[in-house]
Design a protein around this motif. Structure first.
Motif, PDB file in Angstrom:
ATOM      1  N   HIS A  33     -11.701  36.803  -1.390  1.00  0.00           N
ATOM      2  CA  HIS A  33     -11.409  37.801  -0.287  1.00  0.00           C
ATOM      3  C   HIS A  33     -10.966  37.361   1.083  1.00  0.00           C
ATOM      4  N   GLY A  34     -11.393  36.065   1.148  1.00  0.00           N
ATOM      5  CA  GLY A  34     -11.344  35.297   2.484  1.00  0.00           C
ATOM      6  C   GLY A  34     -12.504  35.666   3.356  1.00  0.00           C
ATOM      7  N   ARG A  35     -12.369  35.307   4.808  1.00  0.00           N
ATOM      8  CA  ARG A  35     -13.104  35.697   5.673  1.00  0.00           C
ATOM      9  C   ARG A  35     -13.655  37.206   5.806  1.00  0.00           C
ATOM     10  N   GLN A  36     -14.900  37.385   5.730  1.00  0.00           N
ATOM     11  CA  GLN A  36     -15.455  38.873   5.815  1.00  0.00           C
ATOM     12  C   GLN A  36     -16.234  39.031   6.957  1.00  0.00           C
ATOM     13  N   ARG A  37     -16.311  40.282   7.640  1.00  0.00           N
ATOM     14  CA  ARG A  37     -17.214  40.740   8.193  1.00  0.00           C
ATOM     15  C   ARG A  37     -18.404  41.209   7.356  1.00  0.00           C
ATOM     16  N   PHE A  38     -19.808  41.225   8.187  1.00  0.00           N
ATOM     17  CA  PHE A  38     -21.032  41.897   7.252  1.00  0.00           C
ATOM     18  C   PHE A  38     -20.598  43.150   6.585  1.00  0.00           C
ATOM     19  N   ASN A  39     -20.075  44.310   7.208  1.00  0.00           N
ATOM     20  CA  ASN A  39     -19.718  45.450   6.511  1.00  0.00           C
ATOM     21  C   ASN A  39     -18.855  45.251   5.548  1.00  0.00           C
ATOM     22  N   GLU A  40     -17.705  44.410   5.622  1.00  0.00           N
ATOM     23  CA  GLU A  40     -16.917  44.345   4.556  1.00  0.00           C
ATOM     24  C   GLU A  40     -17.395  43.789   3.394  1.00  0.00           C
ATOM     25  N   LEU A  41     -18.276  42.722   3.605  1.00  0.00           N
ATOM     26  CA  LEU A  41     -18.924  41.923   2.594  1.00  0.00           C
ATOM     27  C   LEU A  41     -19.771  42.932   1.909  1.00  0.00           C
ATOM     28  N   HIS A  42     -20.496  43.561   2.570  1.00  0.00           N
ATOM     29  CA  HIS A  42     -21.572  44.370   1.924  1.00  0.00           C
ATOM     30  C   HIS A  42     -20.652  45.728   1.062  1.00  0.00           C
ATOM     31  N   GLY A  43     -19.567  46.106   1.530  1.00  0.00           N
ATOM     32  CA  GLY A  43     -18.726  47.145   0.900  1.00  0.00           C
ATOM     33  C   GLY A  43     -18.248  46.493  -0.547  1.00  0.00           C
ATOM     34  N   ARG A  44     -18.368  45.324  -0.484  1.00  0.00           N
ATOM     35  CA  ARG A  44     -17.720  44.722  -1.839  1.00  0.00           C
ATOM     36  C   ARG A  44     -18.901  44.468  -2.692  1.00  0.00           C
ATOM     37  N   LEU A  45     -20.041  44.451  -2.210  1.00  0.00           N
ATOM     38  CA  LEU A  45     -21.151  44.255  -2.989  1.00  0.00           C
ATOM     39  C   LEU A  45     -22.071  45.492  -2.420  1.00  0.00           C
ATOM     40  N   PRO A  46     -21.855  46.715  -2.984  1.00  0.00           N
ATOM     41  CA  PRO A  46     -22.633  47.699  -2.435  1.00  0.00           C
ATOM     42  C   PRO A  46     -24.122  48.060  -3.161  1.00  0.00           C
ATOM     43  N   SER A  47     -24.415  47.266  -4.197  1.00  0.00           N
ATOM     44  CA  SER A  47     -25.704  47.321  -4.844  1.00  0.00           C
ATOM     45  C   SER A  47     -26.774  46.574  -3.923  1.00  0.00           C
ATOM     46  N   ILE A  48     -26.403  45.517  -3.077  1.00  0.00           N
ATOM     47  CA  ILE A  48     -27.233  44.673  -2.427  1.00  0.00           C
ATOM     48  C   ILE A  48     -27.864  45.582  -1.105  1.00  0.00           C
ATOM     49  N   THR A  49     -29.011  45.301  -0.741  1.00  0.00           N
ATOM     50  CA  THR A  49     -29.470  45.931   0.464  1.00  0.00           C
ATOM     51  C   THR A  49     -28.823  45.152   1.626  1.00  0.00           C
ATOM     52  N   ALA A  50     -28.799  45.656   2.804  1.00  0.00           N
ATOM     53  CA  ALA A  50     -28.412  44.825   4.076  1.00  0.00           C
ATOM     54  C   ALA A  50     -29.343  43.771   4.261  1.00  0.00           C
ATOM     55  N   LYS A  51     -30.881  44.171   4.212  1.00  0.00           N
ATOM     56  CA  LYS A  51     -31.766  42.996   4.536  1.00  0.00           C
ATOM     57  C   LYS A  51     -31.520  41.810   3.698  1.00  0.00           C
ATOM     58  N   VAL A  52     -31.208  42.213   2.155  1.00  0.00           N
ATOM     59  CA  VAL A  52     -31.093  40.860   1.252  1.00  0.00           C
ATOM     60  C   VAL A  52     -29.927  40.038   1.506  1.00  0.00           C
ATOM     61  N   LEU A  53     -28.692  41.145   2.046  1.00  0.00           N
ATOM     62  CA  LEU A  53     -27.344  40.252   2.113  1.00  0.00           C
ATOM     63  C   LEU A  53     -27.914  39.579   3.407  1.00  0.00           C
ATOM     64  N   THR A  54     -28.497  39.843   4.408  1.00  0.00           N
ATOM     65  CA  THR A  54     -28.555  39.035   5.534  1.00  0.00           C
ATOM     66  C   THR A  54     -29.480  37.551   5.299  1.00  0.00           C
ATOM     67  N   GLN A  55     -30.501  37.901   4.394  1.00  0.00           N
ATOM     68  CA  GLN A  55     -31.139  36.784   3.887  1.00  0.00           C
ATOM     69  C   GLN A  55     -30.378  35.828   3.409  1.00  0.00           C
ATOM     70  N   ARG A  56     -29.634  36.270   2.191  1.00  0.00           N
ATOM     71  CA  ARG A  56     -28.863  35.351   1.469  1.00  0.00           C
ATOM     72  C   ARG A  56     -27.715  34.757   2.393  1.00  0.00           C
ATOM     73  N   LEU A  57     -27.149  35.483   3.287  1.00  0.00           N
ATOM     74  CA  LEU A  57     -26.087  34.706   4.180  1.00  0.00           C
ATOM     75  C   LEU A  57     -26.616  33.816   4.954  1.00  0.00           C
ATOM     76  N   ARG A  58     -27.658  33.905   5.575  1.00  0.00           N
ATOM     77  CA  ARG A  58     -28.801  32.944   6.139  1.00  0.00           C
ATOM     78  C   ARG A  58     -28.793  31.591   5.222  1.00  0.00           C
ATOM     79  N   ARG A  59     -29.317  32.016   4.120  1.00  0.00           N
ATOM     80  CA  ARG A  59     -29.574  30.632   3.076  1.00  0.00           C
ATOM     81  C   ARG A  59     -28.344  30.045   2.856  1.00  0.00           C
ATOM     82  N   LEU A  60     -27.271  30.646   2.513  1.00  0.00           N
ATOM     83  CA  LEU A  60     -25.924  30.120   2.280  1.00  0.00           C
ATOM     84  C   LEU A  60     -25.402  29.368   3.482  1.00  0.00           C
ATOM     85  N   GLU A  61     -25.564  29.883   4.677  1.00  0.00           N
ATOM     86  CA  GLU A  61     -25.115  29.068   5.678  1.00  0.00           C
ATOM     87  C   GLU A  61     -26.095  27.872   6.116  1.00  0.00           C
TER      88      GLU A  61
END
Length: 124
Positions: A33-61
């Motif tokens: 899906h290309g470049r995504q803002r946080f809320n777009e990414l979270h919308g595509r993965l609705p079962s992940i919590t915002a906290k966990v998504l933030t942690q994973r994004l930091r780790r992947l970066e």
């Protein structure tokens, strides 16, 4: 991970890196899906919590598998995108999709057979 474990299975560091919970789905979404803002990414993965998504994004970066771009606007805007290094995993994912298409039906059959055998009280 111990040196002994790495020697016993040299792909363990890669498995730990890319197949930890949520890492693969995040990379998959960014790849497809290309470049995504946080809320777009979270919308595509609705079962992940915002906290966990933030942690994973930091780790992947940190691991160099995605890039985070901060735009100093009002309101501020942050975008995430798979990096060149992350894109090199595309062949790994394509291979896994092919394997899945070819072999998951056999896995499902094996599970059904195992469950049926064990429900009848027979043991292999």
């Amino acid at each position: 991970m111990s040196e002994q474990t790495a020697e016993a299975c040299p792909i363990n560091p890669v498995v730990d890196l890319i197949f930890s919970r949520w890492t693969t789905p995040i990379l998959w979404v960014l790849r497809h899906h290309g470049r995504q803002r946080f809320n777009e990414l979270h919308g595509r993965l609705p079962s992940i919590t915002a906290k966990v998504l933030t942690q994973r994004l930091r780790r992947l970066e940190r691991d160099g598998l995605l890039t985070r771009t901060y735009h100093a606007e009002i309101p501020p805007r942050v975008e995430y995108e798979i990096s060149e290094l992350g894109l090199t995993l595309s062949t790994v994912f394509a291979t896994l999709v092919s394997w899945s298409d070819a072999h998951l039906p056999a896995v499902e059959d094996a599970r059904r057979q195992y469950d049926a055998d064990h429900d009848l009280g027979t043991h292999l």
